[in-house]
Design an enzyme around this catalytic site. Structure first.
Site, PDB file in Angstrom:
ATOM      1  N   TYR A 221      66.282  24.087 131.424  1.00  0.00           N
ATOM      2  CA  TYR A 221      65.950  25.083 130.379  1.00  0.00           C
ATOM      3  C   TYR A 221      65.417  24.388 129.119  1.00  0.00           C
ATOM      4  O   TYR A 221      64.391  24.785 128.564  1.00  0.00           O
ATOM      5  CB  TYR A 221      67.219  25.879 130.073  1.00  0.00           C
ATOM      6  CG  TYR A 221      67.073  26.983 129.060  1.00  0.00           C
ATOM      7  CD1 TYR A 221      66.564  28.222 129.415  1.00  0.00           C
ATOM      8  CD2 TYR A 221      67.493  26.804 127.740  1.00  0.00           C
ATOM      9  CE1 TYR A 221      66.465  29.254 128.490  1.00  0.00           C
ATOM     10  CE2 TYR A 221      67.395  27.832 126.811  1.00  0.00           C
ATOM     11  CZ  TYR A 221      66.885  29.054 127.186  1.00  0.00           C
ATOM     12  OH  TYR A 221      66.786  30.068 126.267  1.00  0.00           O
TER      13      TYR A 221
ATOM     14  N   GLN B 260      70.835  20.639 125.381  1.00  0.00           N
ATOM     15  CA  GLN B 260      72.161  21.223 125.642  1.00  0.00           C
ATOM     16  C   GLN B 260      72.633  20.753 127.019  1.00  0.00           C
ATOM     17  O   GLN B 260      71.907  20.928 128.007  1.00  0.00           O
ATOM     18  CB  GLN B 260      72.053  22.755 125.610  1.00  0.00           C
ATOM     19  CG  GLN B 260      73.324  23.491 125.988  1.00  0.00           C
ATOM     20  CD  GLN B 260      74.467  23.223 125.023  1.00  0.00           C
ATOM     21  OE1 GLN B 260      74.306  23.230 123.804  1.00  0.00           O
ATOM     22  NE2 GLN B 260      75.651  22.933 125.558  1.00  0.00           N
TER      23      GLN B 260
ATOM     24  N   ALA C  82      59.638  36.305 128.381  1.00  0.00           N
ATOM     25  CA  ALA C  82      60.436  36.289 129.623  1.00  0.00           C
ATOM     26  C   ALA C  82      61.024  34.899 129.823  1.00  0.00           C
ATOM     27  O   ALA C  82      60.342  33.891 129.641  1.00  0.00           O
ATOM     28  CB  ALA C  82      59.552  36.662 130.815  1.00  0.00           C
ATOM     29  N   GLY C  83      62.288  34.865 130.165  1.00  0.00           N
ATOM     30  CA  GLY C  83      62.919  33.559 130.391  1.00  0.00           C
ATOM     31  C   GLY C  83      64.235  33.720 131.113  1.00  0.00           C
ATOM     32  O   GLY C  83      64.866  34.780 131.051  1.00  0.00           O
TER      33      GLY C  83
ATOM     34  N   GLY D 216      64.171  43.362 128.299  1.00  0.00           N
ATOM     35  CA  GLY D 216      65.417  42.598 128.166  1.00  0.00           C
ATOM     36  C   GLY D 216      66.005  42.727 126.765  1.00  0.00           C
ATOM     37  O   GLY D 216      65.531  43.514 125.936  1.00  0.00           O
TER      38      GLY D 216
ATOM     39  N   GLY E 157      68.716  30.988 117.990  1.00  0.00           N
ATOM     40  CA  GLY E 157      70.020  30.409 118.310  1.00  0.00           C
ATOM     41  C   GLY E 157      70.771  31.400 119.187  1.00  0.00           C
ATOM     42  O   GLY E 157      70.180  32.000 120.091  1.00  0.00           O
TER      43      GLY E 157
HETATM   44  P1  NAI Z   1      67.183  38.846 129.006  1.00  0.00           P
HETATM   45  O1  NAI Z   1      67.696  38.315 130.303  1.00  0.00           O
HETATM   46  O2  NAI Z   1      67.870  40.009 128.385  1.00  0.00           O
HETATM   47  O3  NAI Z   1      65.642  39.180 129.108  1.00  0.00           O
HETATM   48  C1  NAI Z   1      64.727  38.405 129.851  1.00  0.00           C
HETATM   49  C2  NAI Z   1      63.758  39.345 130.506  1.00  0.00           C
HETATM   50  O4  NAI Z   1      62.810  38.561 131.266  1.00  0.00           O
HETATM   51  C3  NAI Z   1      64.438  40.304 131.494  1.00  0.00           C
HETATM   52  O5  NAI Z   1      64.097  41.637 131.194  1.00  0.00           O
HETATM   53  C4  NAI Z   1      63.918  39.865 132.836  1.00  0.00           C
HETATM   54  O6  NAI Z   1      63.773  40.925 133.778  1.00  0.00           O
HETATM   55  C5  NAI Z   1      62.558  39.253 132.474  1.00  0.00           C
HETATM   56  N1  NAI Z   1      62.103  38.331 133.519  1.00  0.00           N
HETATM   57  C6  NAI Z   1      62.818  37.363 134.127  1.00  0.00           C
HETATM   58  N2  NAI Z   1      62.082  36.775 135.088  1.00  0.00           N
HETATM   59  C7  NAI Z   1      60.873  37.399 135.102  1.00  0.00           C
HETATM   60  C8  NAI Z   1      59.705  37.273 135.896  1.00  0.00           C
HETATM   61  N3  NAI Z   1      59.606  36.359 136.866  1.00  0.00           N
HETATM   62  N4  NAI Z   1      58.647  38.091 135.631  1.00  0.00           N
HETATM   63  C9  NAI Z   1      58.722  39.021 134.638  1.00  0.00           C
HETATM   64  N5  NAI Z   1      59.817  39.188 133.851  1.00  0.00           N
HETATM   65  C10 NAI Z   1      60.871  38.390 134.086  1.00  0.00           C
HETATM   66  O7  NAI Z   1      67.196  37.587 128.010  1.00  0.00           O
HETATM   67  P2  NAI Z   1      67.023  37.547 126.425  1.00  0.00           P
HETATM   68  O8  NAI Z   1      68.294  37.084 125.861  1.00  0.00           O
HETATM   69  O9  NAI Z   1      66.405  38.786 125.921  1.00  0.00           O
HETATM   70  O10 NAI Z   1      65.982  36.338 126.282  1.00  0.00           O
HETATM   71  C11 NAI Z   1      64.607  36.504 125.990  1.00  0.00           C
HETATM   72  C12 NAI Z   1      64.011  35.137 125.670  1.00  0.00           C
HETATM   73  O11 NAI Z   1      64.677  34.584 124.555  1.00  0.00           O
HETATM   74  C13 NAI Z   1      64.157  34.128 126.809  1.00  0.00           C
HETATM   75  O12 NAI Z   1      62.990  33.351 126.905  1.00  0.00           O
HETATM   76  C14 NAI Z   1      65.338  33.288 126.366  1.00  0.00           C
HETATM   77  O13 NAI Z   1      65.279  31.998 126.904  1.00  0.00           O
HETATM   78  C15 NAI Z   1      65.132  33.286 124.856  1.00  0.00           C
HETATM   79  N6  NAI Z   1      66.349  33.007 124.101  1.00  0.00           N
HETATM   80  C16 NAI Z   1      67.407  33.900 124.081  1.00  0.00           C
HETATM   81  C17 NAI Z   1      68.533  33.615 123.326  1.00  0.00           C
HETATM   82  C18 NAI Z   1      69.695  34.568 123.243  1.00  0.00           C
HETATM   83  O14 NAI Z   1      70.675  34.244 122.557  1.00  0.00           O
HETATM   84  N7  NAI Z   1      69.662  35.728 123.851  1.00  0.00           N
HETATM   85  C19 NAI Z   1      68.655  32.354 122.592  1.00  0.00           C
HETATM   86  C20 NAI Z   1      67.488  31.509 122.665  1.00  0.00           C
HETATM   87  C21 NAI Z   1      66.392  31.843 123.393  1.00  0.00           C
END
Ligand code: NAI
Length: 247
Positions: free
Chosen positions: A154, A148, A90-91, A12, A185
């Protein structure tokens, strides 16, 4: 030292920066991502990394399932090596004002963001304490710190990480294992950049740094917290949000 570092959600937006950062720091970085992804998407990601000079294996699993996590960790252990660094990244979000939130939206977010932390950590933890070395980093969020509207599910999962970490930190620090969190953030991943321009403009106007964070700025903290010399930092959270919120 070439230690195996697993990043869930590793293909991700933030996960990609993390595996690249860890590989560049000399770790054997491994991405674990969702087993429901299209094979073409995984192949493209692998090819894109190769083009950048990174050879990063991708393993597929469902982090909401304890059995799936057990299987994937066993496989990585056999094919790559013992997992010494784990990044629970993952989230998902399933936003809704609470009066409209469905049990499914609640369940999916709790399972993906919080059960996953137990499901993955439980597979690697005993090995870490037995070998007297391990690093665990859980990715929380500024919205777990401040709450939020529209994200009660979440925010609950992200602040749940702090309690989990503080409790486990007390159990494992004498065994050479640390557990910390990072609370990003607004970071300029594809998802955030896809927000409607006028809305995004308002978000950025509320950030004292007046810009989005870069995924590499989160990856840098992951590399720092998982360093061999970071063994005295545990139960701690690093907030990386351009001054949006302090704790
Ligand atoms: P993203 O959506 O790009 O990446 C998340 C990844 O988790 C994806 O590749 C997805 O396929 C994988 N995933 C989802 N469900 C899954 C499952 N059941 N099993 C295995 N993999 C799974 O999101 P991003 O932005 O990279 O976020 C990564 C982390 O950072 C998350 O936990 C998110 O909550 C946290 N976060 C992100 C922020 C942002 O601004 N992008 C801000 C604050 C926290």
């Amino acid at each position: 030292m070439s230690r195996v570092a697993v990043v869930t959600g590793g293909i991700g937006g933030l996960g990609t920066a993390m595996v690249k950062g860890l590989a560049a720091a000399g770790r054997i970085a491994v991405a674990v991502d969702y087993n429901g992804l299209k094979p073409e998407a995984v192949d493209k990601w692998t090819a894109d990394r190769k083009a950048e000079g990174f050879d990063i294996p991708v393993y597929l699993a469902d982090v909401t399932s304890f059995t799936s996590c057990a299987e994937v960790c066993k496989k990585i252990g056999e094919e790559i090596g013992l997992i010494e660094i784990l990044i629970n990244n993952a989230g998902i979000t399933r936003d809704s004002m609470f009066h409209k939130m469905t049990p499914e939206q609640w369940d999916q977010v709790i399972k993906t963001n919080l059960y996953s932390v137990f499901n993955m950590t439980r597979q690697v933890y005993e090995g870490m304490i037995t070998r007297n070395w391990g690093r665990i980093v859980n990715i929380a969020s500024v919205n777990g710190l401040r709450g939020q509207a529209g994200q009660s599910n979440y925010s609950a999962t992200k602040s749940g990480i702090y309690g989990f970490n503080k409790a486990l930190a007390q159990e494992c620090v004498k065994k050479g294992v640390t557990i910390n969190s990072i609370s990003p953030g607004y970071i300029g991943t594809e998802m955030v950049r896809a927000i409607r321009a006028d809305v995004l403009e308002k978000v950025i106007a509320g950030i004292p740094a007046a810009r989005l964070g870069e995924p590499s700025e989160i990856a840098r903290a992951v590399v720092f917290l998982t360093d061999d010399e970071a063994g005295y930092i545990t139960g701690e959270d690093i907030t990386i949000n351009g001054g949006l919120y302090y704790h």
